[in-house]
Design a protein around this motif. Structure first.
Motif, PDB file in Angstrom:
ATOM      1  N   ALA A  51       0.822  -1.205   0.000  1.00  0.00           N
ATOM      2  CA  ALA A  51       0.000   0.000   0.000  1.00  0.00           C
ATOM      3  C   ALA A  51       0.857   1.257   0.000  1.00  0.00           C
ATOM      4  O   ALA A  51       0.363   2.351  -0.230  1.00  0.00           O
ATOM      5  CB  ALA A  51      -0.919   0.004   1.217  1.00  0.00           C
ATOM      6  N   GLY A  52       2.146   1.104   0.248  1.00  0.00           N
ATOM      7  CA  GLY A  52       3.098   2.215   0.301  1.00  0.00           C
ATOM      8  C   GLY A  52       4.453   1.660   0.675  1.00  0.00           C
ATOM      9  O   GLY A  52       4.643   0.440   0.744  1.00  0.00           O
ATOM     10  N   ASN A  53       5.396   2.530   0.956  1.00  0.00           N
ATOM     11  CA  ASN A  53       6.729   2.090   1.362  1.00  0.00           C
ATOM     12  C   ASN A  53       6.668   1.408   2.724  1.00  0.00           C
ATOM     13  O   ASN A  53       5.854   1.786   3.573  1.00  0.00           O
ATOM     14  CB  ASN A  53       7.681   3.285   1.437  1.00  0.00           C
ATOM     15  CG  ASN A  53       7.891   3.937   0.093  1.00  0.00           C
ATOM     16  OD1 ASN A  53       7.830   3.290  -0.940  1.00  0.00           O
ATOM     17  ND2 ASN A  53       8.145   5.229   0.098  1.00  0.00           N
ATOM     18  N   ILE A  54       7.527   0.411   2.924  1.00  0.00           N
ATOM     19  CA  ILE A  54       7.596  -0.249   4.220  1.00  0.00           C
ATOM     20  C   ILE A  54       9.049  -0.300   4.690  1.00  0.00           C
ATOM     21  O   ILE A  54       9.973  -0.309   3.878  1.00  0.00           O
ATOM     22  CB  ILE A  54       6.977  -1.669   4.217  1.00  0.00           C
ATOM     23  CG1 ILE A  54       7.758  -2.627   3.322  1.00  0.00           C
ATOM     24  CG2 ILE A  54       5.520  -1.619   3.799  1.00  0.00           C
ATOM     25  CD1 ILE A  54       7.320  -4.076   3.459  1.00  0.00           C
ATOM     26  N   THR A  55       9.212  -0.324   6.016  1.00  0.00           N
ATOM     27  CA  THR A  55      10.535  -0.400   6.624  1.00  0.00           C
ATOM     28  C   THR A  55      10.512  -1.448   7.722  1.00  0.00           C
ATOM     29  O   THR A  55       9.561  -1.504   8.511  1.00  0.00           O
ATOM     30  CB  THR A  55      10.942   0.969   7.229  1.00  0.00           C
ATOM     31  OG1 THR A  55      10.926   1.952   6.196  1.00  0.00           O
ATOM     32  CG2 THR A  55      12.323   0.913   7.855  1.00  0.00           C
ATOM     33  N   LEU A  56      11.554  -2.272   7.744  1.00  0.00           N
ATOM     34  CA  LEU A  56      11.722  -3.263   8.804  1.00  0.00           C
ATOM     35  C   LEU A  56      12.851  -2.826   9.723  1.00  0.00           C
ATOM     36  O   LEU A  56      13.805  -2.184   9.277  1.00  0.00           O
ATOM     37  CB  LEU A  56      12.055  -4.642   8.226  1.00  0.00           C
ATOM     38  CG  LEU A  56      10.872  -5.463   7.702  1.00  0.00           C
ATOM     39  CD1 LEU A  56      10.321  -4.905   6.428  1.00  0.00           C
ATOM     40  CD2 LEU A  56      11.269  -6.909   7.529  1.00  0.00           C
ATOM     41  N   ALA A  57      12.764  -3.193  10.995  1.00  0.00           N
ATOM     42  CA  ALA A  57      13.756  -2.813  12.000  1.00  0.00           C
ATOM     43  C   ALA A  57      15.089  -3.523  11.754  1.00  0.00           C
ATOM     44  O   ALA A  57      15.173  -4.475  10.973  1.00  0.00           O
ATOM     45  CB  ALA A  57      13.226  -3.155  13.392  1.00  0.00           C
ATOM     46  N   ALA A  58      16.114  -3.074  12.445  1.00  0.00           N
ATOM     47  CA  ALA A  58      17.454  -3.671  12.352  1.00  0.00           C
ATOM     48  C   ALA A  58      17.421  -5.136  12.773  1.00  0.00           C
ATOM     49  O   ALA A  58      16.637  -5.525  13.651  1.00  0.00           O
ATOM     50  CB  ALA A  58      18.431  -2.902  13.236  1.00  0.00           C
TER      51      ALA A  58
END
Length: 181
Positions: A51-58
């Motif tokens: 649905a949009g950009n996604i970011t995963l944690a370290a």
């Protein structure tokens, strides 16, 4: 979870180390645009669409199960420091900058993620117009070119499985394409 009274929707807070699993078996399932995913697993067989950009944690991972397709719709996946993407299904990308060549790619080069392409994986370059970069990689399993954009090789390409083209031209740019089957 907290509650947003303006939309009558509970706000989901993800705990450190948690795993969000999208596992619909049919249709298209939307993957929420979030910047706080810990681990993310996409399975069940249905097509998943960002649905949009996604970011995963370290130190976390993205897993795309065999038999499941993920469409980026031009959005970007950013993995945290020492993040890993384990791709066993089909990743369909419309990003003109390709699969993993820079920060605007389907999988951003921020943090230099580890990308594992499983035996059942397919990377589909599907931009509709313009020129789409095809990353130089030695470990593609299956590769598909669709959409009307010209696919332009960024360097040598080595393929372990099947290659197909259903749309757009391929511009090899004087590099070597190797198919090992």
């Amino acid at each position: 979870p907290s509650h947003d009274r303006s939309t009558n929707t509970p706000a989901l807070q993800l705990n450190a180390g948690s795993t969000v699993i999208y596992n619909a078996a049919s249709g298209t399932q939307t993957v929420s645009a979030r910047s706080d995913y810990q681990n993310l697993t996409l399975g069940g067989g249905a097509t998943k669409s960002l649905a949009g950009n996604i970011t995963l944690a370290a130190n976390r991972s993205l897993t795309l199960d065999a038999g499941t397709a993920l469409t980026t719709a031009g959005n970007t996946i950013t993995l945290g420091t020492t993040g890993t993407a384990n791709l066993n299904g089909t990743l369909t990308l419309a990003n003109l900058s390709g699969f993993n060549t820079n920060t605007a790619s389907a999988i951003s080069t921020n943090n230099s993620p580890t990308i594992n392409l499983g035996n059942a994986s397919t990377i589909e370059f599907a931009a509709a117009s313009g020129t789409q970069t095809v990353d130089s990689r030695s470990n593609y399993r299956n590769l598909t070119f669709s959409g009307n954009a010209t696919k332009q090789a960024a360097g040598n390409i080595s393929l372990q499985g099947n290659w197909s083209r259903t749309g757009g031209a391929f511009d090899p740019q004087n590099v070597t394409e190797t198919i090992n089957r």
